[in-house]
Design an enzyme around this catalytic site. Structure first.
Site, short mmCIF file in Angstrom:
data_model
loop_
_atom_site.label_atom_id
_atom_site.label_comp_id
_atom_site.label_asym_id
_atom_site.label_seq_id
_atom_site.Cartn_x
_atom_site.Cartn_y
_atom_site.Cartn_z
N HIS A 54 -2.65 -4.63 11.07
CA HIS A 54 -2.77 -4.00 12.38
C HIS A 54 -2.58 -4.99 13.53
O HIS A 54 -2.61 -4.59 14.69
CB HIS A 54 -4.14 -3.31 12.50
N ILE A 111 0.81 -1.21 0.00
CA ILE A 111 0.00 0.00 0.00
C ILE A 111 0.85 1.26 0.00
O ILE A 111 0.41 2.31 -0.48
CB ILE A 111 -0.96 -0.01 1.20
N SER A 171 3.70 2.40 2.71
CA SER A 171 4.72 2.63 3.74
C SER A 171 5.34 1.31 4.19
O SER A 171 4.71 0.26 4.17
CB SER A 171 4.10 3.34 4.94
#
Length: 761
Positions: free
Chosen positions: A695, A432, A434
């Site tokens: 996450h 995506i 980073s």
């Protein structure tokens, strides 16, 4: 009786994110559980003490959380996902496992709290058998009373909102689950009453949405039971973020007070009070100070609003408070030493908002003069008339906005041109944007900001990190690469630092999810750019590889939705300012040989109005801004975008209208449910549905990723599907990042072979 003051909720994170640091120390086992509890108690008491010292009459208790207030409520009532119930990790660890995942078990889904940038953990009610695990509110109420002498106002997410935000149950089970929850709420309230609680705040923000008749019937039944079983307690039915629906029915509920938002729902709520009145047996908790933005309130204007409310309900039945919890704004301005004074003087963070509430309360109680309110408002007028808001270049561009292109040739034509240009394999892999922001990266950036590292040395360091990760991506076998964004703190803050008319605070942190905090930029003036913002890093990265490297930008809608936006002109006009600035950057990237440009709109859906009637206007403005930003490129330049943590069913057409060549969307935590959207809607452009959750601190298995790819390809054509994680990898560790991407590439290669064999056979 005089007008009183109240607060709905206070930020948890501390003036310098001390809360975050303790959380992360506990997670990394640097603190024991006992030490963790001691530290958190001090934060909690300090928050209460500050509100007490500011003279707030009704101070919220239970708004403090170790992670998320919705998760707090679910766990308190034993609503623990089945996969975590057999854990022997203890109460606190189970709580964090639900939020973060553990031992290969996927964390619960996370999504946005109504139309804010705060994420809550979605309760899972599959086979739910609620019970009262512990009355956390009682413990905190007694703590405040015993240690600070505060008879506080316990706060809890109401059962109708809790159930409406949960997942994992059929509509036919809703009544049964609610019937099991209500006695538990009553038990909590009875214990609070016995301990001396006089007020209890029950948050039901679901009532500001377009509610169905069934919800209204639930509310009537539930609150009837609350009042019948817990007499002599003052219940506040608290709403926020918009005007309430079904006003005539809601105000007749058997509660002692109703909280309404007179900032975001001001006109409608005022109109309804004027038309239908307000019951004489109820107190109005009026949210008059904006709990979601950081501009000073004009106290003269707010005084006029309060006068209208006094006329409608009387002084003795009016309590003044923020429009919603102050969770959504930074803690205090007192540490901001570097902001331009003319801007700082016009700002108001959480502590200052409580001061505003106190000033207005004192004014109406005869303790503050009109001259003091006038003096307070002078800073607002100064920034309104400043040069920051009168930039000729921006005003001229907005005046001729309709002359800018906002359409490209058909996506089918572009697809063929781009396929010939890039020659990517089936199921192209990418990320995506980073990569991990290690302690070393943050340390070097801090040294540079302090002047301890020269610009040249810092640039060399960033280039070394870019090269290292270009090499890692090459070794992994990814097909489309990124430069890693090592020079960026945050996807919006970075651009805020580069744009004129935008300021960045030093300590203006706001909780986004868990320990993750962000510093929303402050859009105070006419937004524009003086020089390119991202070209140098993108061009350097592309020079290191023959594979395409995506230029990485944040889109105008996300910049607006994740910033504190000036409130003297419409948000749409500010949005168009930003769109034109991003357009210049897109053109600069293309002119410098960057052939793929990703313009992320992670926050497009979260800005969606809570009222369906307002949705069309918002989406039209959002789509137009994105297209203004991206439509001037050549047909062979491929435009990407990314969105995260959203249910897209209701905006899938708008997503299509963005006209991006490739879109990537989070789907891993929602267990592929997003795929349903693409079963119902024929989406023909390129798309990546995130195949693993970034996450959670875990590495996905090959089987898990293969299953997620297969699930996506059940409804999507393999020629349009991209394989990627569900979000940026900035918060992850290097080892787990490389391991997860290695498995992702392996799963993709296995699936490519399967597809090729299928064709050959």
């Amino acid at each position: 009786m005089s007008i009183q003051s109240s607060n709905i909720g206070y930020p948890r994170i501390g003036e310098n994110r001390e809360w975050k640091k303790v959380l992360e120390k506990f997670w990394s086992k640097e603190l024991t559980e006992a030490q963790f509890y001691v530290e958190m108690e001090q934060f909690r008491l300090n928050n209460l003490r500050k509100q007490q010292e500011k003279g707030i009459n009704l101070i919220p208790i239970g708004d403090f959380s170790y992670y998320d207030h919705v998760l707090d409520t679910a766990v308190m009532f034993g609503l623990i996902p089945t996969r975590f119930k057999d854990e022997e990790t203890g109460v606190l660890q189970t709580y964090f496992d639900i939020a973060r995942g553990n031992k290969g078990k996927v964390a619960s889904e996370m999504t946005k709290w109504f139309n804010t940038n705060y994420h809550f953990i979605v309760p899972e009610l599959h086979n739910a058998k609620p019970y009262l695990r512990e009355n956390r509110l009682l413990a905190m109420f007694n703590e405040a009373k015993d240690k600070l002498g505060i008879n506080g106002k316990p706060v809890i997410v109401g059962p109708v909102t809790l159930l409406s935000l949960s997942k994992g149950y059929e509509d036919s089970e809703r009544a049964e689950i609610l019937a099991a929850l209500v006695p538990l709420y009553i038990e909590v309230f009875q214990q609070l009453k016995a301990a001396g609680a006089e007020w209890i705040q029950i948050d039901e923000p679901i009532l500001v949405k377009d509610i169905q008749e069934g919800i209204l019937a639930e509310v009537k039944e539930v609150y009837g039971q609350f009042t019948a079983n817990v007499p002599e307690v003052n219940f506040i039915l608290q709403t926020y973020f918009e005007s309430i629906e079904a006003y005539e029915e809601i105000i007749q509920l058997p509660v002692q007070a109703i909280g309404l938002d007179f900032v975001h729902g001001k006109e409608t709520n005022l109109e309804k009070i004027s038309k239908y009145g307000f019951p004489e047996d109820k107190i109005l908790f009026a949210g008059i100070i904006d709990g979601r933005n950081i501009w000073k309130a004009s106290l003269l204007e707010k005084a006029k609003l309060v006068e209208k409310l006094v006329e409608a309900v009387g002084e003795d039945r009016l309590v003044l408070q923020p429009s919603c919890s102050l969770l959504h704004v930074p803690v205090t301005l007192k540490s901001e030493k570097e902001l331009d004074e003319s801007i700082k003087d016009a700002l108001s963070f959480a502590d200052e908002k409580l001061d505003e509430i106190t000033l207005l309360t004192k004014f109406f109680n005869g303790e503050v003069t009109l001259a003091e309110l006038e003096k307070y408002d002078e800073a607002i007028e100064r920034v309104k008339n400043s040069e920051y808001r009168n930039v000729t270049k921006v005003h001229e561009a907005i005046a001729k906005l309709d002359q800018y292109s906002s359409k490209r040739v058909s996506s089918k034509e572009r697809k063929e041109i781009q396929e010939n240009r890039f020659n990517l394999p089936l199921l192209p892999t990418t990320t995506i944007g980073s990569f991990p922001q290690t302690k070393e990266v943050r340390k070097e950036r801090l040294k540079w900001r302090k002047g301890e590292l020269s610009n040249e040395a810092y640039e060399q360091y960033i280039q070394a990190e870019i090269k290292r990760w270009i090499d890692i991506q090459e070794d992994l076998g990814l097909d489309v690469l990124v430069h890693g964004e090592f020079e960026r703190t945050d996807m919006v803050e970075y651009f805020g630092e580069k744009m004129e008319g935008v300021a960045i605070s030093k300590f203006g942190w706001v909780q986004s999810y868990g320990s993750r905090c962000v510093k929303p930029p402050i859009i105070y003036g006419d937004v524009h750019c003086i020089e390119p913002m991202t070209v140098k890093e993108a061009v350097y990265a592309q020079s290191l590889t023959d594979k395409p490297v995506k230029g990485m930008l944040t889109g105008p809608v996300t910049i607006i939705n994740w910033s504190f936006v000036r409130d003297d002109i419409s948000r749409t006009e500010v949005l168009n300012h930003v769109a034109l600035a991003i357009r210049e950057e897109v053109e600069a990237l293309e002119a410098n040989g960057i052939a793929m440009i990703q313009v992320d709109e992670a926050a497009l859906r979260e800005g969606l109005p809570l009222k369906e009637a307002k949705t069309k206007v918002y989406l039209e403005a959002a789509v137009y801004a994105f297209r203004i930003a991206t439509s001037s490129v050549k047909d062979e330049t491929q435009i990407h975008t990314h969105m995260c943590y959203s249910n897209f069913d209701d905006i899938i057409e708008a997503i299509d209208e963005l006209d991006a060549d490739v879109i990537s969307i989070e789907t891993s935590r929602s267990h592929g449910e997003l795929i349903d959207s693409f079963e119902k809607y024929k989406y023909e452009k390129g798309i990546g549905l995130g195949v693993y959750d970034i996450h959670s601190p875990r590495v996905p298995s090959l089987e898990e990723l293969t299953l997620n790819i297969a699930r996506a390809l059940a409804v999507l054509d393999e020629r349009q599907f991209w394989v990627n994680p569900d979000c940026g990898l900035k918060t992850r560790g290097e080892t787990e990042t490389v391991a997860a991407l290695e498995i992702m590439v392996e799963a993709t290669k296995l699936y490519r072979e399967k597809l090729i064999n299928k064709v050959l056979n």
